[in-house]
Design an enzyme around this catalytic site. Structure first.
Site, PDB file in Angstrom:
ATOM      1  N   SER A  10       0.837  -1.198   0.000  1.00 39.41           N
ATOM      2  CA  SER A  10       0.000   0.000   0.000  1.00 39.41           C
ATOM      3  C   SER A  10       0.870   1.245   0.000  1.00 39.41           C
ATOM      4  O   SER A  10       1.689   1.435   0.908  1.00 39.41           O
ATOM      5  CB  SER A  10      -0.896   0.009   1.246  1.00 39.41           C
ATOM      6  OG  SER A  10      -1.368   1.322   1.465  1.00 39.41           O
ATOM      7  N   ASP A  37      -4.485   3.760  -1.962  1.00 40.76           N
ATOM      8  CA  ASP A  37      -5.534   4.147  -1.010  1.00 40.76           C
ATOM      9  C   ASP A  37      -5.997   5.586  -1.239  1.00 40.76           C
ATOM     10  O   ASP A  37      -5.206   6.519  -1.122  1.00 40.76           O
ATOM     11  CB  ASP A  37      -5.012   4.026   0.422  1.00 40.76           C
ATOM     12  CG  ASP A  37      -4.948   2.577   0.874  1.00 40.76           C
ATOM     13  OD1 ASP A  37      -5.981   1.884   0.773  1.00 40.76           O
ATOM     14  OD2 ASP A  37      -3.872   2.140   1.316  1.00 40.76           O
ATOM     15  N   MET A  70     -11.878   5.081  -0.515  1.00 38.41           N
ATOM     16  CA  MET A  70     -12.522   5.356   0.782  1.00 38.41           C
ATOM     17  C   MET A  70     -13.109   6.756   0.668  1.00 38.41           C
ATOM     18  O   MET A  70     -12.635   7.713   1.289  1.00 38.41           O
ATOM     19  CB  MET A  70     -11.489   5.256   1.912  1.00 38.41           C
ATOM     20  CG  MET A  70     -11.083   3.810   2.191  1.00 38.41           C
ATOM     21  SD  MET A  70      -9.528   3.672   3.094  1.00 38.41           S
ATOM     22  CE  MET A  70      -8.382   3.729   1.715  1.00 38.41           C
ATOM     23  N   GLY A 144      -8.612   4.369   7.240  1.00 40.11           N
ATOM     24  CA  GLY A 144      -8.227   5.768   7.433  1.00 40.11           C
ATOM     25  C   GLY A 144      -6.734   5.954   7.667  1.00 40.11           C
ATOM     26  O   GLY A 144      -6.182   6.985   7.325  1.00 40.11           O
ATOM     27  N   PHE A 145      -6.098   4.941   8.236  1.00 43.05           N
ATOM     28  CA  PHE A 145      -4.698   5.111   8.612  1.00 43.05           C
ATOM     29  C   PHE A 145      -3.914   3.817   8.435  1.00 43.05           C
ATOM     30  O   PHE A 145      -4.462   2.730   8.634  1.00 43.05           O
ATOM     31  CB  PHE A 145      -4.599   5.556  10.085  1.00 43.05           C
ATOM     32  CG  PHE A 145      -5.372   6.810  10.348  1.00 43.05           C
ATOM     33  CD1 PHE A 145      -4.819   8.059  10.073  1.00 43.05           C
ATOM     34  CD2 PHE A 145      -6.688   6.755  10.798  1.00 43.05           C
ATOM     35  CE1 PHE A 145      -5.558   9.221  10.266  1.00 43.05           C
ATOM     36  CE2 PHE A 145      -7.438   7.912  10.996  1.00 43.05           C
ATOM     37  CZ  PHE A 145      -6.866   9.150  10.729  1.00 43.05           C
ATOM     38  N   GLY A 146      -2.643   3.972   8.091  1.00 46.02           N
ATOM     39  CA  GLY A 146      -1.746   2.819   8.065  1.00 46.02           C
ATOM     40  C   GLY A 146      -1.225   2.544   9.472  1.00 46.02           C
ATOM     41  O   GLY A 146      -1.453   3.320  10.403  1.00 46.02           O
ATOM     42  N   ASP A 179      -6.887  -6.268   4.173  1.00 47.85           N
ATOM     43  CA  ASP A 179      -6.199  -4.969   4.242  1.00 47.85           C
ATOM     44  C   ASP A 179      -6.183  -4.449   5.676  1.00 47.85           C
ATOM     45  O   ASP A 179      -7.236  -4.164   6.238  1.00 47.85           O
ATOM     46  CB  ASP A 179      -6.951  -3.991   3.319  1.00 47.85           C
ATOM     47  CG  ASP A 179      -6.295  -2.622   3.207  1.00 47.85           C
ATOM     48  OD1 ASP A 179      -5.215  -2.406   3.784  1.00 47.85           O
ATOM     49  OD2 ASP A 179      -6.894  -1.761   2.523  1.00 47.85           O
ATOM     50  N   GLY A 180      -4.974  -4.303   6.226  1.00 46.03           N
ATOM     51  CA  GLY A 180      -4.813  -3.664   7.531  1.00 46.03           C
ATOM     52  C   GLY A 180      -4.078  -4.548   8.523  1.00 46.03           C
ATOM     53  O   GLY A 180      -4.546  -5.628   8.865  1.00 46.03           O
ATOM     54  N   GLY A 181      -2.913  -4.107   8.937  1.00 44.09           N
ATOM     55  CA  GLY A 181      -2.170  -4.829   9.979  1.00 44.09           C
ATOM     56  C   GLY A 181      -1.574  -6.150   9.522  1.00 44.09           C
ATOM     57  O   GLY A 181      -1.249  -6.993  10.355  1.00 44.09           O
ATOM     58  N   GLY A 201       1.092  -2.230   4.014  1.00 44.18           N
ATOM     59  CA  GLY A 201       1.649  -0.885   3.883  1.00 44.18           C
ATOM     60  C   GLY A 201       2.900  -0.741   4.724  1.00 44.18           C
ATOM     61  O   GLY A 201       4.024  -0.848   4.228  1.00 44.18           O
TER      62      GLY A 201
HETATM   63  C1  DX5 Z   1      -6.175   1.757   5.651  1.00 43.07           C
HETATM   64  C2  DX5 Z   1      -5.730   1.408   4.246  1.00 43.07           C
HETATM   65  C3  DX5 Z   1      -4.665   0.383   4.187  1.00 43.07           C
HETATM   66  C4  DX5 Z   1      -3.396   0.748   4.892  1.00 43.07           C
HETATM   67  C5  DX5 Z   1      -2.814  -0.513   5.435  1.00 43.07           C
HETATM   68  O1  DX5 Z   1      -7.330   2.507   5.585  1.00 43.07           O
HETATM   69  O2  DX5 Z   1      -6.815   0.946   3.485  1.00 43.07           O
HETATM   70  O3  DX5 Z   1      -4.410  -0.029   2.850  1.00 43.07           O
HETATM   71  O4  DX5 Z   1      -2.458   1.371   4.082  1.00 43.07           O
HETATM   72  O5  DX5 Z   1      -1.688  -0.171   6.150  1.00 43.07           O
HETATM   73  P1  DX5 Z   1      -0.957  -1.205   7.095  1.00 43.07           P
HETATM   74  O6  DX5 Z   1      -0.510  -2.353   6.257  1.00 43.07           O
HETATM   75  O7  DX5 Z   1       0.173  -0.404   7.650  1.00 43.07           O
HETATM   76  O8  DX5 Z   1      -1.944  -1.623   8.149  1.00 43.07           O
HETATM   77 ZN    ZN Z   2      -6.420  -0.011   1.485  1.00 41.51          ZN
END
Ligand code: DX5
Ligand code: ZN
Length: 227
Positions: A10, A37, A70, A144-146, A179-181, A201
């Site tokens: 990401s 994103d 999003m 919303g956030f990585g 997607d996420g974590g 990401g």
């Molecule tokens: C969050 C995004 C993700 C984000 C994942 O809203 O959709 O794609 O970049 O980041 P990580 O892999 O750091 O959780």
């Molecule tokens: Zn994403």
């Protein structure tokens, strides 16, 4: 492609001042997709990039660009992303007034279409859409956030979607993306639950050596049994 598993770095965690170089680096490191994103400070409390940046990134890589919208509303911007070189476009069903129309719009513009489910969004949205999807994207953090922590309660939800896809008996090739974590130490468990496509990401762009991180992810995935 034809690989059993796909890894999608990401760009949210990339260095935005050097985005071309960053996407080239992850492609060279073995990425299968670029996960892009798009946030609007309305559907989610953050603001990122739009079609202009997608178009700027496009000539730097050959792998598909996986656009994760999003944003609310969705429809007006679909053509712009298709024009900007997006290959897959997914959106959150709560953000579209007419989900079936939006899916049709994405496909009419020559892109693969996906629906995205937040951790608390019920899978009911699949009831009348699954046969038209190329991608189901399950959020394992709130969008919303990585850099957030993977929500373990999403694992049974992944398994439930896997069952629904398999119940179609292979009549459509539908990807199941998470997607996420996602990190090297949980990617195997996520794959074992049924996912085949992994957004990462911070795990990739936050690492010293992108190729080494992707190689480690593939090594962990290699240990996951075939379904
Ligand atoms: C969050 C995004 C993700 C984000 C994942 O809203 O959709 O794609 O970049 O980041 P990580 O892999 O750091 O959780
Ligand atoms: Zn994403």
């Amino acid at each position: 492609m034809g690989e059993r598993f796909r890894i999608a770095p990401s760009v949210l965690s990339a260095d935005f001042a050097r985005l071309g170089e960053e996407v080239r680096a992850v492609e060279a490191a073995g990425a299968d997709l670029i996960h892009f994103d798009v946030m609007d400070n309305h559907y989610v409390p953050n603001l990122t990039v739009g079609p202009l940046v997608c178009a700027a990134v496009r000539p730097h890589v050959r792998i598909p660009i996986d656009v994760h919208l999003m944003i609310d509303p969705v429809d007006r911007i679909v053509a712009d992303f298709a024009q900007a070189g997006a290959n897959l476009i997914s959106f959150h069903p709560e953000a579209s007034r007419h989900v079936d129309r939006t899916l049709g719009l994405i496909r009419e513009h020559g892109c693969k279409a996906g629906l995205v489910f937040n951790p608390a969004t019920p899978l009911d949205w699949l009831d009348h859409t699954l046969g038209k999807l190329d991608l189901v994207l399950l959020m394992s953090v709130n969008p919303g956030f990585g850099g957030q922590r993977f929500i373990d309660a999403v694992l049974p939800k992944i398994a439930a979607v896997r069952q629904r896809i398999d119940a179609l008996g292979g009549e459509r090739d539908i990807w199941l993306e998470v997607d996420g974590g996602v990190k090297t130490d949980n990617i195997a468990a996520i794959a074992a639950a049924g996912a085949d496509t992994f957004v990462a990401g911070s795990a990739i762009f936050g690492s010293e050596d992108y190729a080494e991180t992707i190689r480690e992810m593939r090594a962990r995935l290699a240990g996951v049994g075939r379904r």
